[in-house]
Structures are given as C-alpha cells and as structure tokens.
Scaffold this active site. Structure first.
Site, PDB file in Angstrom:
ATOM      1  N   LYS A   2       0.833  -1.214   0.000  1.00  9.16           N
ATOM      2  CA  LYS A   2       0.000   0.000   0.000  1.00  9.16           C
ATOM      3  C   LYS A   2       0.866   1.262   0.000  1.00  9.16           C
ATOM      4  O   LYS A   2       0.536   2.253  -0.642  1.00  9.16           O
ATOM      5  CB  LYS A   2      -0.945   0.005   1.208  1.00  9.16           C
ATOM      6  CG  LYS A   2      -2.099  -0.994   1.089  1.00  9.16           C
ATOM      7  CD  LYS A   2      -3.096  -0.529   0.070  1.00  9.16           C
ATOM      8  CE  LYS A   2      -4.133  -1.476  -0.434  1.00  9.16           C
ATOM      9  NZ  LYS A   2      -4.177  -2.862  -0.181  1.00  9.16           N
ATOM     10  N   LYS A  44      -9.438  -6.600  -7.294  1.00  5.86           N
ATOM     11  CA  LYS A  44     -10.286  -5.467  -7.689  1.00  5.86           C
ATOM     12  C   LYS A  44      -9.454  -4.311  -8.226  1.00  5.86           C
ATOM     13  O   LYS A  44      -9.903  -3.531  -9.040  1.00  5.86           O
ATOM     14  CB  LYS A  44     -11.076  -4.967  -6.490  1.00  5.86           C
ATOM     15  CG  LYS A  44     -12.109  -5.934  -5.994  1.00  5.86           C
ATOM     16  CD  LYS A  44     -12.662  -5.433  -4.661  1.00  5.86           C
ATOM     17  CE  LYS A  44     -13.241  -6.563  -3.850  1.00  5.86           C
ATOM     18  NZ  LYS A  44     -12.986  -6.414  -2.432  1.00  5.86           N
ATOM     19  N   LYS A  75      -1.997 -11.695  -8.457  1.00  2.83           N
ATOM     20  CA  LYS A  75      -3.321 -12.257  -8.162  1.00  2.83           C
ATOM     21  C   LYS A  75      -4.440 -11.444  -8.805  1.00  2.83           C
ATOM     22  O   LYS A  75      -4.305 -10.244  -9.010  1.00  2.83           O
ATOM     23  CB  LYS A  75      -3.532 -12.351  -6.649  1.00  2.83           C
ATOM     24  CG  LYS A  75      -3.599 -11.015  -5.933  1.00  2.83           C
ATOM     25  CD  LYS A  75      -4.256 -11.152  -4.555  1.00  2.83           C
ATOM     26  CE  LYS A  75      -4.689  -9.790  -4.045  1.00  2.83           C
ATOM     27  NZ  LYS A  75      -5.692  -9.804  -3.013  1.00  2.83           N
TER      28      LYS A  75
END
Ligand code: ADP
Ligand code: TRP
Length: 334
Positions: A115, A200, A197
């Site tokens: 992040k 979203k 992966k």
C-alpha cells in the site's frame, strides 16, 4: 444454534464487485462452512477507509456486496451477516490490541508495504494498524477458523500473535485462530495476464467479476495471455498458463481438464479451443450467481433487514467477549 460448534469468521471490504478470486479464495469456503460451524461473515467497511476515503458510495456498495454474497451461497438463516461499523465493540478491542502490536512488525507487513508503494500520498496510521483492526474483527467473536485466500495468511498469523500475547499477559480469553481452506493450500487465483493475483485493483480486463455479462466473460477469457504452446513434452507450465488451467479445474468437468492437460503434455494444445471451452463453462458458472444477485439487489429493504438482524446477533457475541476482556484487563471499576 448449537452451543459447542466451533466459530468461524471472515470479512470482505466493500471496495468493488466480487471477482473469481474472492469467490474461490473465500466465499466458496464460507458457503460450505455455514453448514458445519457457527459462522460470522461481515462487510469490512471500516477497513475500506484505509484506501477509499470517499464514503459516498459505501451504502450502495455494501448492499451490492451482501447481494453477491447471498447469490454466491451464503444463507442469512444459517450464518450471521453484518456490517463491521454496526459493532462498536470492535474498536474498543482494537484499542487494547494496539498496545500489544509493535510498530516494527506492522511496518514489515507485506500488505502495508504494498500500500505504501501504491498510495504514497496517503500512508495513514489506519493502513499501518490494518492487521490490528482485522485481529479485533476475528477475536471479538473468539473465532477458531478464518476462511481467507492466500494473500491474507500473514494477517491471520499476526492475529495469532496478538491473541497469544493477550492470553499470556492477561489470561486465556482467546482461542488462537487458524486460516482455513477446504483445499490443501489456501487458494490463489491469478490475474488473466498471469501477473500476480486477480484483484479489484488490477486492470479490469484481467479480472473476471461475478457480475460480468456473458459477452464480457468471453472477451476477457479470449484475451487472456497465452503463447505458442510448449515444445517439450511434460514441460512446466508458465504461471499465466497455469492460471488458465486452475480456472478450468474450478469450473469445467474433470474430463475436460484431463483432455487439455493431455494436450499440453503432448505439445498439441490449442489455446484458442481451451479458452472457448473455459469461457463456455465460466458463463455457465457465473450466470446464475449474477442473476440471483441482481434480483436481490432490487430489494434493498430485504438486505437492510438481513444486516439489522446480523448486527444484533454479532453484537451479542461481541459484548460477551468484551466483558471478558475488560475483566481480564482490570477495567471494571463500576
Ligand atoms: P481484493 O484483493 O480484490 O481487494 P479482498 O482483499 O477484498 O479482494 O479479498 C477478500 C477475500 O478474497 C479475502 O479472503 C482474500 O484472501 C480473497 N481473495 C482476493 N483475491 C484473491 C485471489 N486472487 N485469489 C484467492 N483469494 C483471493
Ligand atoms: N483484510 C481482509 C481482506 O482484504 C478483509 C478483512 C477484514 C478480514 N477483517 C477481516 C478477513 C477479518 C478475515 C477476517 O480481504
């Protein structure tokens, strides 16, 4: 509700529509577990604030997520479905657990480091303590099992550490929870271009959503990354090819999977045919879920009822735990 059933908890952030990674990494296990355990499944709306500061879409996103969870197999009569923000006991436990979490270990968390890279302009303290809030979610119901995908393994490991530290310091209040999957390993669904992966936040064309229509599903699968095929018999599959085989294994029949495995191993695979077959089977799998979710979503009153009933049940369990926690800590002055 049977008294001695073990407790299961898991959650998902209302940050977008569900995709195949969410389904096979989480929801599929949840739907099965609700028949065997006492299950709590929740919408992690506080967690979404760490990355999505704009809350204007939160309500509709939460409702759509609940519809998709139910369409994908959850039964509100068999499990407790609620929104995290309806349980004020969670942040109190979060506060106590924060005193047991060290800055160094939080900074080392892989998701935190990701992040920091993704949103360098907003490295808020909530991001740093994300795993502590997640631990509070889990420990507030004294859960034994947490069905999640591979990417969440480290967070569950941290929850185990916090639970053990608490128990060690203040008394045995918490079972030490385990990450759970019915399959041998935790599942990881790869993005359609094989680069990491399915998620979203990935490129939309590389992620298949449970609300994609038939045309879009076909388009995404036909565009998935492949190559010329192997030149040596029984070669190891490149990750992006393995990803397609994984999907085939999940939605197609055993015979179909075996056929394409055989073709691959004998260097005669035709990826165009394999993708066509995968698209067909994927549509058969997704269509009923998509249609059920759409029907549910048209009835927000019903969804709100489910969330209200869920919050009541979840608060009961949360209040009981918090009372024990306060007792153990010595915060019982009155
Ligand atoms: P996203 O990464 O798309 O934002 P979430 O973080 O909301 O998804 O994940 C919700 C649940 O779905 C978690 O249990 C997570 O482990 C699982 N999950 C998400 N993506 C995948 C994936 N590609 N493979 C397996 N499980 C996944
Ligand atoms: N961090 C999880 C995710 O990104 C969502 C989540 C929040 C969660 N609290 C949880 C999952 C508690 C399991 C248990 O997917």
């Amino acid at each position: 509700m049977e008294k001695n059933k073990e407790i299961v908890l898991s959650g998902i952030r209302p940050t977008g529509f569900l995709h195949l990674g969410n389904y096979f990494g989480a929801l599929k296990n949840w739907a099965r577990m609700q028949n065997e355990y006492e299950c709590y499944f929740f919408i992690a709306d506080w967690h979404s604030l760490t990355t999505h500061a704009d809350t204007s879409g939160l309500k509709s996103m939460t409702r759509s997520l609940v519809s998709e969870l139910i369409a994908g197999g959850l039964d509100p009569d068999k499990c407790t479905i609620y929104a995290q923000s309806d349980i004020p006991e969670i942040p109190e436990l979060y506060l106590y657990l924060n005193m047991l979490a060290y800055k160094g270990e939080l900074e080392k968390t892989v998701t935190f480091k990701d992040k920091v890279r993704q949103q360098p302009e907003n490295i808020n303290a909530g991001l740093l303590t994300y795993p502590v809030l997640q631990a509070a979610d889990i420990l507030i119901h004294r859960a034994h099992y947490v069905p999640v995908g591979k990417d969440q393994e480290q967070h569950i490991e941290m929850t185990r550490n916090f639970a053990e530290r608490f128990n060690h310091r203040y008394g045995e209040i918490f079972p030490v929870p385990k990450a759970f999957s019915y399959s041998e390993d935790l599942v990881k669904i790869l993005s359609l271009d094989g680069s990491g992966k399915m998620s979203k936040s990935e490129q939309q064309m590389n992620t298949i959503y449970l609300n994609d229509d038939d045309v879009l599903i076909t388009k995404k699968i036909m565009k998935a990354k492949t190559d010329q095929g192997p030149v040596l018999a029984n070669s190891k599959k490149p990750e992006y090819i393995q990803g397609l085989f994984t999907l085939l294994g999940l939605v197609s029949s055993h015979e179909i999977l075996k056929k394409f495995e055989y073709d691959f191993n004998h260097c005669q695979i035709r990826y165009g045919d394999m993708k066509k077959q995968l698209a067909e089977d994927m549509i058969r799998f997704i269509k009923p879920i998509r249609e059920r979710a759409a029907a549910l979503q048209s009835d927000p009153v019903q969804i709100d009822k489910i969330l209200t009933k869920g919050a009541e049940k979840a608060r009961k369990s949360a209040t009981a735990t918090l009372l024990e926690v306060r007792k153990a800590l010595g915060f019982r002055y009155l």
